[in-house]
Design an enzyme around this catalytic site. Structure first.
Site, PDB file in Angstrom:
ATOM      1  N   ASP B 317      27.119  55.643  32.791  1.00  0.00           N
ATOM      2  CA  ASP B 317      27.820  54.569  33.487  1.00  0.00           C
ATOM      3  C   ASP B 317      29.063  55.144  34.128  1.00  0.00           C
ATOM      4  O   ASP B 317      29.769  55.946  33.520  1.00  0.00           O
ATOM      5  CB  ASP B 317      28.222  53.485  32.484  1.00  0.00           C
ATOM      6  CG  ASP B 317      27.062  52.553  32.213  1.00  0.00           C
ATOM      7  OD1 ASP B 317      26.287  52.315  33.154  1.00  0.00           O
ATOM      8  OD2 ASP B 317      26.938  52.086  31.070  1.00  0.00           O
ATOM      9  N   PHE B 384      47.702  35.845  42.088  1.00  0.00           N
ATOM     10  CA  PHE B 384      46.494  36.006  42.896  1.00  0.00           C
ATOM     11  C   PHE B 384      45.670  34.744  42.811  1.00  0.00           C
ATOM     12  O   PHE B 384      45.538  34.165  41.740  1.00  0.00           O
ATOM     13  CB  PHE B 384      45.705  37.203  42.343  1.00  0.00           C
ATOM     14  CG  PHE B 384      44.414  37.432  43.054  1.00  0.00           C
ATOM     15  CD1 PHE B 384      44.403  38.225  44.199  1.00  0.00           C
ATOM     16  CD2 PHE B 384      43.225  36.890  42.600  1.00  0.00           C
ATOM     17  CE1 PHE B 384      43.209  38.455  44.866  1.00  0.00           C
ATOM     18  CE2 PHE B 384      42.042  37.103  43.278  1.00  0.00           C
ATOM     19  CZ  PHE B 384      42.029  37.902  44.416  1.00  0.00           C
ATOM     20  N   ALA B 386      41.883  32.922  44.298  1.00  0.00           N
ATOM     21  CA  ALA B 386      40.637  33.240  44.985  1.00  0.00           C
ATOM     22  C   ALA B 386      40.691  32.771  46.430  1.00  0.00           C
ATOM     23  O   ALA B 386      39.961  33.274  47.275  1.00  0.00           O
ATOM     24  CB  ALA B 386      39.461  32.596  44.266  1.00  0.00           C
ATOM     25  N   THR B 388      43.629  32.558  48.532  1.00  0.00           N
ATOM     26  CA  THR B 388      44.480  33.397  49.386  1.00  0.00           C
ATOM     27  C   THR B 388      44.091  34.875  49.299  1.00  0.00           C
ATOM     28  O   THR B 388      44.348  35.646  50.197  1.00  0.00           O
ATOM     29  CB  THR B 388      45.950  33.286  48.980  1.00  0.00           C
ATOM     30  OG1 THR B 388      46.071  33.740  47.618  1.00  0.00           O
ATOM     31  CG2 THR B 388      46.422  31.853  49.074  1.00  0.00           C
ATOM     32  N   ARG B 389      43.506  35.269  48.176  1.00  0.00           N
ATOM     33  CA  ARG B 389      43.125  36.641  47.893  1.00  0.00           C
ATOM     34  C   ARG B 389      44.293  37.610  48.087  1.00  0.00           C
ATOM     35  O   ARG B 389      44.148  38.688  48.624  1.00  0.00           O
ATOM     36  CB  ARG B 389      41.909  37.060  48.737  1.00  0.00           C
ATOM     37  CG  ARG B 389      40.657  36.322  48.272  1.00  0.00           C
ATOM     38  CD  ARG B 389      39.408  36.944  48.819  1.00  0.00           C
ATOM     39  NE  ARG B 389      39.333  36.755  50.255  1.00  0.00           N
ATOM     40  CZ  ARG B 389      38.933  37.692  51.105  1.00  0.00           C
ATOM     41  NH1 ARG B 389      38.567  38.872  50.667  1.00  0.00           N
ATOM     42  NH2 ARG B 389      38.880  37.464  52.407  1.00  0.00           N
ATOM     43  N   SER B 391      48.506  38.456  46.286  1.00  0.00           N
ATOM     44  CA  SER B 391      49.541  38.094  45.328  1.00  0.00           C
ATOM     45  C   SER B 391      50.824  38.745  45.794  1.00  0.00           C
ATOM     46  O   SER B 391      50.834  39.523  46.756  1.00  0.00           O
ATOM     47  CB  SER B 391      49.174  38.596  43.929  1.00  0.00           C
ATOM     48  OG  SER B 391      49.092  40.001  43.947  1.00  0.00           O
ATOM     49  N   ASP B 525      26.024  48.885  26.267  1.00  0.00           N
ATOM     50  CA  ASP B 525      26.580  48.001  25.243  1.00  0.00           C
ATOM     51  C   ASP B 525      26.193  46.543  25.457  1.00  0.00           C
ATOM     52  O   ASP B 525      26.174  45.767  24.532  1.00  0.00           O
ATOM     53  CB  ASP B 525      28.100  48.160  25.162  1.00  0.00           C
ATOM     54  CG  ASP B 525      28.775  47.957  26.502  1.00  0.00           C
ATOM     55  OD1 ASP B 525      28.046  47.689  27.488  1.00  0.00           O
ATOM     56  OD2 ASP B 525      30.002  48.067  26.572  1.00  0.00           O
TER      57      ASP B 525
END
Lengths: 569, 689
Positions: B317, B384, B386, B388-389, B391, B525
């Protein structure tokens, strides 16, 4: 020893190896049913055989089917040959009026030729009719050699296979190897030999006026054709009792040289054919080189032992520097030594000098070569097959040392393969040492020995070694035409031939069913000098560990006793 | 173990609770076990040692008959004693190896729960019935509160708690476990430190993870691995060959006038058969499992460890294994006409209140580049969202923002075409290199671009090169898009990558590799990793992972460190190398033994064979005894090697082979010549033979 001798040995060893390469590629094409230039002539003939046999050549057999066909064919061959030998007195082409062979001798001889051993407990020119020689011996010379080749074809396909059960068709391999390979090459070699003076006739004998004014009857045969397949098929059984030491078998140095290189040509070719069909040319070339190195070392050792002054002669006050006892004066030490190495390294068994007369260590080298299992390069197909078993064992032990489950030519070597390879290894010590230890204490067997002490031990060991390894050469001195020796040697020949063949086919069956692994940088490389060295080490140690105690009581002690006797003067 | 011990992930290598060292007590117990194992029924699985046992017994009988009646009495007694010693030493090797596991099992047993669990018998009222932990079955629900030990394996169905899993992992820092998701599995024997949880039991009595662990480390159900089986066949075959060679000497010897006693033939047989590897074989296997335990990995079987050595393809991974897992800021590019310091300060201000790893990495970058500014008093953080995306921070009338490039541009009322060409080029370059560009604005003006990058761990490149030399292909698995994935793959030096990978893709990739005849290892996992873990030849589940994953894999990593799979491969290889090396050594030894025993056996009847006594051993009896003693002592001398394993180096197969052949092949040829001579000198000076 001189440079001419070394050059002669190098040429005799090297030329068949080089010739084996292109011939091997041709053999591989024949096995793979690829196009060859002989097809227009031989394809129709081939089809006739299949029609007569009622087989479908493209039907691939499993290992059990392949083995069953092989065994059935050889059993039929044995019955036919046994019948010919027992009935030869009633059959045509018998100008000398020979009678039937005794039961033990017929058994021994039939087994001997079917197993590609060609041990001869008789003298051909005073025992066998023309029909027996041609329809019996010569036919088996071809078929037993072709049988060995089929084993290599099946095993090679197994390495190339990816999760398959079929190993090819036994009948097709047999017919094609005989028609495309053995027949044409034998014809060429026979014509060359005949041109060089080897007789090829059906008349019983020639009559010659001797210098003393007497008259000598010299038996002559269709010798050139038999000699060709005797050498090329790695059979070794000659028409004459003294085999290739006979002046008519090797009338000129060139004839002797051609007969010598014919011992190894097809043995090496089988290695290269195997490599191409198994898609593993480089790895097979490596094991062929390992075999060539061992063979060369043996030839060198024999040249060395035979150019030593024999201690007994020195003790008697003779001024000698070469052991010429039992050697043709025309050939001398080098041509005799290299022939002795080649004939024992291959499972040939033809001789141009008397092996019993070699220095003790020389006889030891010959026995050790046969005890290695006839892998230098051995019989056509069976030699490379048994060498593969050794390679499997070498790969298994050493392969662990690189930290992976050992693999060879893209096949994982696991418990079953190790088990089969060990079984194949077990056959020879069991037969050679088992029969020898019995013969060493049985009065019925000991009666046949010509010498007491260590040399007698060598006679026993050599006989069972030669028979079990399907070599067929004899250590003079043993009177082998007795019920005990005919029977036990016959059994030894059978033991040395068919269990090994069935085991190799079983390995082929197991390997073919496995996935063909992609080459990995982490796997043991099997095509380099390191592997060649490893394989030589494994062969020498494994062979030595099995036979060292027995050899110590034969040639080795004889050698030290001779030295002690000389020192004691 | 590895020459390049570059720490890949978590560098906190804890001392495992499981792997114990060799203490005096373990040794004493092992010595006692070695005698218990003299029971022939326990030796049937080991043909070589069983044969030694038989010959020792026969020699004892023959010694008993000779003592007092023949001058050979003392010789016979010594011979029998050393043959028994050979068997004992082989047993000792196995006992010591097992002893380590037993000690580890004892410490695990101590953490097995004996207290009463709080079984919830009525969901509605929450009525609790105290029940002994070992009576709990699957499906029942228990309440576990702060200070309680979790009574059995289970799944959290309600609540969140911090759990101390030191009993299993040795890691004392508690971990958070909560219902739902991949962190809902809890293990029996671990302790809830704070809060409470309701746990639905998933294990049957006696079948908990802890029980399985105890069985595994104890080696209770140890079965021979495929390679061990093949090697045993080889050893049995060799023993048969030597049996033939020795037995047939009876007739051959009789012919030559040599009388061979069963005692001497027995001695020859035992020295020839591969007692060294035969005696150490099982110890090597057990020690391999033990070495895995030392790195906190629990294998369900020796077969899995062995398969690890054969692995061709390693699925790794990306996150956590190849990269640090969080994207980090690596540079701030100023817009045209903006001073670099200004752009850097703006980026810092915009990130000041951002507690995400990305945000903190921007702060760290600015600090590292010497920016010391602090947030003004009374600054208002803008979180932040969703929508305005972006910060940032509002303070003293100033406005700093950072966010996705298009989002920031839109807020500024710009379109992509309005970007200055320099900025557009920077954005493009960052995207193509696999990074993420963030735009920074200050007071409504675009001031720069932050380059967020997936940072590849130092040292992985060298590690992958090592793996490649060992013949292993590495494949990086990532959810990133192909462009990003390709960039990281080339930076890390993996051989291949799988981008935008779903669990199904992983499974498909494993099957495709296996179809090509390759063995695959992976770690995972999540519950959705379970099918791939089960399909892989070596599946390493993380201890912190989902229950389904832990059951699908054939190994569990108690540290939950995905880089561990590389070490597992090395341990697997080391185990095979050790076996091969000892086998080679054992067989090579035989040459010297022949030169000791053959002349000794024959020299009386055939004095000429004295020439083979190249070691110059003092007498035939001393020669035979010396060979037998060497044969016994070499087992003891090699026990440490069997337990520790042959040193593994990532050298490539050819170099590794020539190295090991030189040490164990050539060494095995030469060592016994020296050893036997030394023993002979000792025996001679002590007057023992």
């Amino acid at each position: 020893m001189n440079w001419q001798g070394w050059a002669e040995i190098a040429l005799t060893l090297g030329l068949p190896f080089l010739l084996g390469w292109p011939i091997g590629i041709f053999i591989s094409r024949v096995w793979n049913r690829e196009r060859t230039w002989l097809d227009p002539v031989l394809r129709p003939v081939e089809r006739c055989f299949y029609a007569a046999l009622g087989v479908r050549p493209d039907q691939s057999q499993t290992w059990t089917g392949y083995a069953a066909a092989l065994l059935a064919f050889n059993a039929a061959g044995f019955v036919l040959l046994y019948a010919i030998l027992r009935l030869q007195g009633l059959l045509p082409l018998n100008p000398q009026g020979f009678g039937a062979l005794s039961e033990p001798l017929a058994f021994n001889t039939a087994v001997s030729f079917v197993t590609n051993t060609n041990w001869q407990a008789y003298s051909g020119e005073t025992t066998l009719t023309h029909l027996s020689q041609m329809a019996g011996m010569t036919v088996q010379n071809f078929l037993s050699a072709a049988t060995g080749a089929t084993v290599a074809a099946a095993l090679a396909r197994a390495f190339a296979a990816d999760r398959q059960t079929g190993l090819g068709n036994f009948w097709a391999d047999l017919v094609r190897t005989t028609l495309w390979v053995l027949l044409p090459i034998s014809i060429v070699v026979a014509l060359i030999l005949a041109a060089l003076g080897v007789p090829q006739t059906l008349s019983a004998s020639a009559t010659a006026a001797t210098i003393e004014g007497g008259e000598q009857t010299i038996p002559i045969f269709a010798a050139a054709s038999q000699l060709a397949i005797k050498q090329l098929g790695i059979n070794g059984g000659g028409v004459f009792g003294v085999n290739s030491a006979h002046p008519l078998e090797g009338p000129t140095p060139l004839a002797n040289f051609i007969a010598a290189i014919s011992i190894n040509v097809l043995g090496w070719a089988a290695f290269f054919a195997f490599g191409r069909t198994a898609l593993a040319g480089r790895s097979l070339r490596a094991i062929a080189i390992a075999a060539l190195l061992l063979l060369s070392a043996g030839a060198a050792a024999l040249y060395w032992t035979e150019t030593q002054a024999p201690p007994a002669l020195v003790a008697a006050g003779a001024e000698v520097s070469v052991n010429m006892e039992g050697k043709e004066v025309r050939f001398g030490a080098p041509a005799s030594a290299v022939w002795a190495a080649m004939t024992t390294g291959a499972s040939n068994g033809s001789v141009n000098s008397m092996h019993a007369s070699y220095m003790p260590l020389g006889g030891g080298v010959q026995m050790f070569f046969m005890q290695l299992g006839e892998i230098l390069p051995g019989g056509i197909g069976t030699g490379v097959g048994f060498m593969l078993m050794m390679a499997l064992l070498a790969v298994f032990v050493a392969g662990l040392m690189v930290g992976r489950t050992p693999e060879y030519l893209g096949k994982k070597i696991e418990a079953r393969e190790v088990q089969y390879a060990m079984l194949a290894v077990l056959v020879l010590p069991l037969t050679i040492l088992g029969f020898s230890t019995a013969a060493a204490v049985l009065p019925a067997a000991l009666q046949s020995l010509a010498n007491p002490g260590p040399h007698g031990m060598s006679e026993i060991l050599y006989a069972y070694t030669s028979a079990s390894a399907n070599n067929g050469s004899a250590f003079a001195g043993l009177a082998a035409d007795t019920p005990w020796w005919n029977t036990t040697l016959g059994l030894a020949m059978l033991m040395g031939r068919f269990p090994g063949i069935v085991i190799m086919l079983a390995v082929a069956g197991a390997l073919a069913a496995k996935p063909k692994l992609a080459p990995s940088a982490g796997a043991l490389p099997t095509d380099n000098g390191l592997f060649i060295g490893l394989l030589i080490g494994v062969i020498l140690i494994l062979g030595g560990l099995q036979f060292f105690p027995a050899l110590a009581l034969g040639p080795i002690v004889e050698h030290f006793q001779a030295l002690d006797a000389l020192a004691g003067l | 173990m590895s020459t390049t011990d570059v720490p890949l992930g978590d560098d906190r290598r804890r001392a495992s609770t499981l792997a114990s060292s060799l203490s005096g007590a373990t040794l004493a117990r092992a010595a006692k076990d070695a005698f218990v194992k003299l029971d022939p029924r326990r030796l049937t699985g080991n043909p070589v040692i069983f044969a030694t046992w038989l010959v020792a017994l026969l020699s004892t009988v023959s010694a008993a008959l000779l003592v007092g009646r023949s001058a050979d009495g003392p010789f016979a007694v010594q011979l029998a004693a050393w043959l028994w010693a050979t068997v004992l030493f082989a047993n000792l090797a196995e006992s010591i190896a097992e002893g380590r596991g037993k000690a580890a099992a004892d410490s695990l047993r101590a953490s097995r729960v004996t207290t009463r669990a709080k079984l919830i018998i009525d969901e509605a009222t929450g009525t609790i019935l105290p029940t002994p932990a070992h009576e709990l079955g699957a499906g029942q629900v228990v309440l576990v509160e702060a200070g309680d030990v979790i009574p059995a394996d289970g799944e959290i169905i309600e609540g969140v708690a911090s759990v101390n899993e030191a009993a299993i992992t040795g890691e004392s820092a508690p971990v958070i476990r909560e219902s739902g998701g991949d962190r809902s599995a809890v293990t029996g024997g671990t302790t809830v430190v704070s809060d409470w949880i309701k746990v639905k039991i998933t294990s049957e009595p006696g079948g908990t993870f802890l029980d399985r662990m105890i069985a595994m480390v104890e080696g209770a159900d140890r079965r021979k691995t495929p390679n061990e089986v093949a090697l045993s066949v080889l050893l049995a075959g060799l023993s048969l060959v030597f049996l033939i060679a020795v037995v047939t000497l009876v007739g051959l010897g009789a012919y030559s006038g040599v009388t061979l006693t069963p005692l001497v033939l027995g001695a020859l047989f035992i020295t020839l058969i591969p007692t060294t590897i035969g005696g150490l074989l099982s110890a090597v296997g057990i020690a391999g499992m033990d070495r895995l335990l030392k790195v906190n990995v629990l294998a369900t079987s020796g077969r899995a460890v062995e398969a690890a050595g054969d692995v061709d393809t390693l699925l790794l991974d990306k996150t956590g294994t190849i990269t640090f897992g969080n994207r980090m800021a690596t540079e701030v590019i100023s817009a045209p006409g903006v001073r670099p310091e200004q752009a850097l300060r703006a980026a810092l201000m915009a990130s000041m209140a951002d507690e995400t790893p990305e945000g903190r990495s921007i702060v760290e970058l600015a600090r590292a580049q010497g920016e010391v500014a602090e947030a003004p008093q009374g600054a208002e953080p803008i979180a932040f969202s969703a929508v305005t995306r972006q910060s940032g921070l509002n303070a003293e009338g100033r406005i700093w923002r950072k966010g996705a490039v298009d989002a920031v541009l839109r807020t500024l009322g710009l379109s992509a075409e309005d970007m200055p060409p320099e900025v557009a080029a920077a954005v493009d370059r960052i995207a193509r290199s696999g990074g993420t560009p963030l735009a920074v604005s200050e007071d409504g003006m675009l001031v720069g671009i932050i380059h967020l990058k997936d940072v590849v761990k130092p040292g992985v490149r060298a590690r992958f090169a090592d793996l490649r030399r060992m013949g292993l292909r590495t494949v990086m698995i990532t959810g990133d898009n192909p462009v990003t994935a390709a960039a990281i793959a080339s930076e890390a030096g993996v051989d291949d990558f799988l981008a935008e990978a779903t669990p199904e893709d992983k499974l498909r990739l494993i099957r495709a590799e296996q179809a090509k005849g390759r063995l695959v290892a992976m770690c995972g996992d999540g519950a959705n990793d379970a099918p791939a873990l089960a399909q892989a030849d070596v599946g390493v589940a993380m201890q912190t992972g989902a229950q389904a994953a832990r059951e699908a894999g054939n190994m569990v990593d108690l540290d939950s460190d995905p880089t561990k799979v590389i070490e597992i491969v090395e341990v697997g290889k080391q185990m095979l190398i050790t076996r091969g090396a000892l086998t080679t050594f054992s067989i090579a030894n035989d040459v010297a033994k022949y030169f000791a025993i053959i002349p000794a056996m024959f020299v009386t009847a055939l004095p000429a064979l004295g020439a083979l006594n190249i070691m110059g051993l003092s007498s035939p009896q001393s020669a035979i005894l010396s060979a037998v003693i060497f044969n016994a002592l070499i087992i003891v001398l090699l026990i440490p090697l069997a337990l520790r394993g042959v040193r593994y180096r990532a050298l490539g197969a050819a170099k590794l082979l020539s190295r090991n052949l030189a040490i164990y092949g050539l060494g095995g040829l030469i060592a016994p010549f020296i050893g036997i001579k030394l023993i002979d000198l000792t025996l001679f000076s002590l007057g023992l033979a």
